[in-house]
Write an enzyme that holds these catalytic residues in place. Structure first.
Site, PDB file in Angstrom:
ATOM      1  N   CYS A  42       0.963  -0.973   0.044  1.00  0.00           N
ATOM      2  CA  CYS A  42       0.187  -0.041   0.110  1.00  0.00           C
ATOM      3  C   CYS A  42       0.887   1.184  -0.054  1.00  0.00           C
ATOM      4  CB  CYS A  42      -0.943   0.093   1.193  1.00  0.00           C
ATOM      5  SG  CYS A  42      -1.961   1.486   1.374  1.00  0.00           S
ATOM      6  N   ASP A  44       0.696   3.667   1.765  1.00  0.00           N
ATOM      7  CA  ASP A  44       0.623   4.482   3.068  1.00  0.00           C
ATOM      8  C   ASP A  44       1.950   4.721   3.669  1.00  0.00           C
ATOM      9  OD1 ASP A  44       0.387   4.275   6.120  1.00  0.00           O
ATOM     10  OD2 ASP A  44      -1.713   4.205   5.518  1.00  0.00           O
ATOM     11  N   ARG A  46       3.159   4.722   6.476  1.00  0.00           N
ATOM     12  CA  ARG A  46       3.363   4.038   7.920  1.00  0.00           C
ATOM     13  C   ARG A  46       3.889   2.562   7.444  1.00  0.00           C
ATOM     14  NH1 ARG A  46      -2.157   4.902  10.337  1.00  0.00           N
ATOM     15  NH2 ARG A  46      -2.875   4.384   8.131  1.00  0.00           N
ATOM     16  N   HIS A  98      -1.998  -4.057   5.200  1.00  0.00           N
ATOM     17  CA  HIS A  98      -1.521  -3.330   6.788  1.00  0.00           C
ATOM     18  C   HIS A  98      -2.738  -3.061   7.491  1.00  0.00           C
ATOM     19  CE1 HIS A  98      -2.367   0.982   5.942  1.00  0.00           C
ATOM     20  NE2 HIS A  98      -2.357   0.490   4.499  1.00  0.00           N
ATOM     21  N   CYS A 101      -5.949   0.533   7.410  1.00  0.00           N
ATOM     22  CA  CYS A 101      -5.539   0.761   6.067  1.00  0.00           C
ATOM     23  C   CYS A 101      -6.948   1.896   5.513  1.00  0.00           C
ATOM     24  CB  CYS A 101      -5.588  -0.333   5.035  1.00  0.00           C
ATOM     25  SG  CYS A 101      -5.245   0.253   3.228  1.00  0.00           S
TER      26      CYS A 101
HETATM   27 CO    CO Z   1      -3.219   1.084   3.251  1.00  0.00          CO
END
Ligand code: CO
Length: 209
Positions: A42, A44, A46, A98, A101
């Site tokens: 992803c 993302d 993090r 993750h 999300c």
């Molecule tokens: Co995500």
């Protein structure tokens, strides 16, 4: 500007440290890459794929998009998979979802997010196919956790039916497919799907309802 400058400063310090540890660190990677893994993660911020797995430059071929999705109509991901499998001959292809999300949360709500709703359509299908399982979850956190697993299984399933992968398997070649869910709160990887390297093993990934 201060945040931007920090990146450049960090880069200079990192490059210096690497060379101090191994004078040839960068030089020996210059000519070619021989990664063992393709990871589809992803976007993302993090989820630092290399950092959280200790992968060094040259070890991990990476593709990222919102919701770590594998669409058979996405020329971008198809090109990445084809290059990784046919040219780089990676041993493992890993889909990494993750916890918490945003894509999964958005797909769980009404379609009012603009353009990105199109990109979330496949996740909405996963939600529809597993409606009963998801509705049986006791609370929103458990449901989201369940959905993160289901989404990863779905995306590994798409990979397992992709002609690029099937062609490699039919010639007795790798890769082995895996699915992970990274827990942002603990920094640990949960292994959801492992070691799928044949049509028979991939049968467990077919949607059941
Ligand atoms: Co995500």
């Amino acid at each position: 500007m201060k945040y931007y400058h920090k990146l450049i400063e960090n880069n200079a310090a990192w490059a210096k440290e690497m060379v101090e540890q191994d004078a040839e660190f960068f030089a020996k990677r210059e000519a070619k890459q021989t990664p063992h893994y393709l990871v589809i993660g992803c976007s993302d911020s993090r989820v630092p794929l290399e950092l959280m797995t200790g992968a060094l430059p040259g070890e991990m071929f990476v593709h990222r998009n919102i919701g770590n999705q594998v669409w058979e109509t996405d020329l971008n991901v198809l090109s990445v998979v084809q290059f990784a499998v046919h040219v780089l001959d990676v041993e493992h292809v890993i889909v990494c979802g993750h916890s918490n999300c945003g894509a999964l949360k958005a797909a769980s709500g009404p379609s009012s997010n603009g353009l990105i709703d199109h990109w979330l359509a496949d996740i909405r299908n996963v939600i529809r196919w597993h409606k009963n399982d998801l509705e049986a979850c006791q609370d929103a956190d458990t449901r989201l956790h369940k959905l993160s697993h289901l989404n990863v299984r779905q995306q590994v399933g798409v990979l397992s039916r992709m002609p690029i992968i099937l062609d490699a398997w039919s010639r007795g070649k790798r890769p082995m497919l895996h699915g992970w869910v990274y827990d942002i709160g603990s920094g640990l990887i949960e292994r959801v799907v492992e070691q799928v390297d044949s049509v028979e093993k991939a049968a467990i990934l077919l949607p059941t309802n």
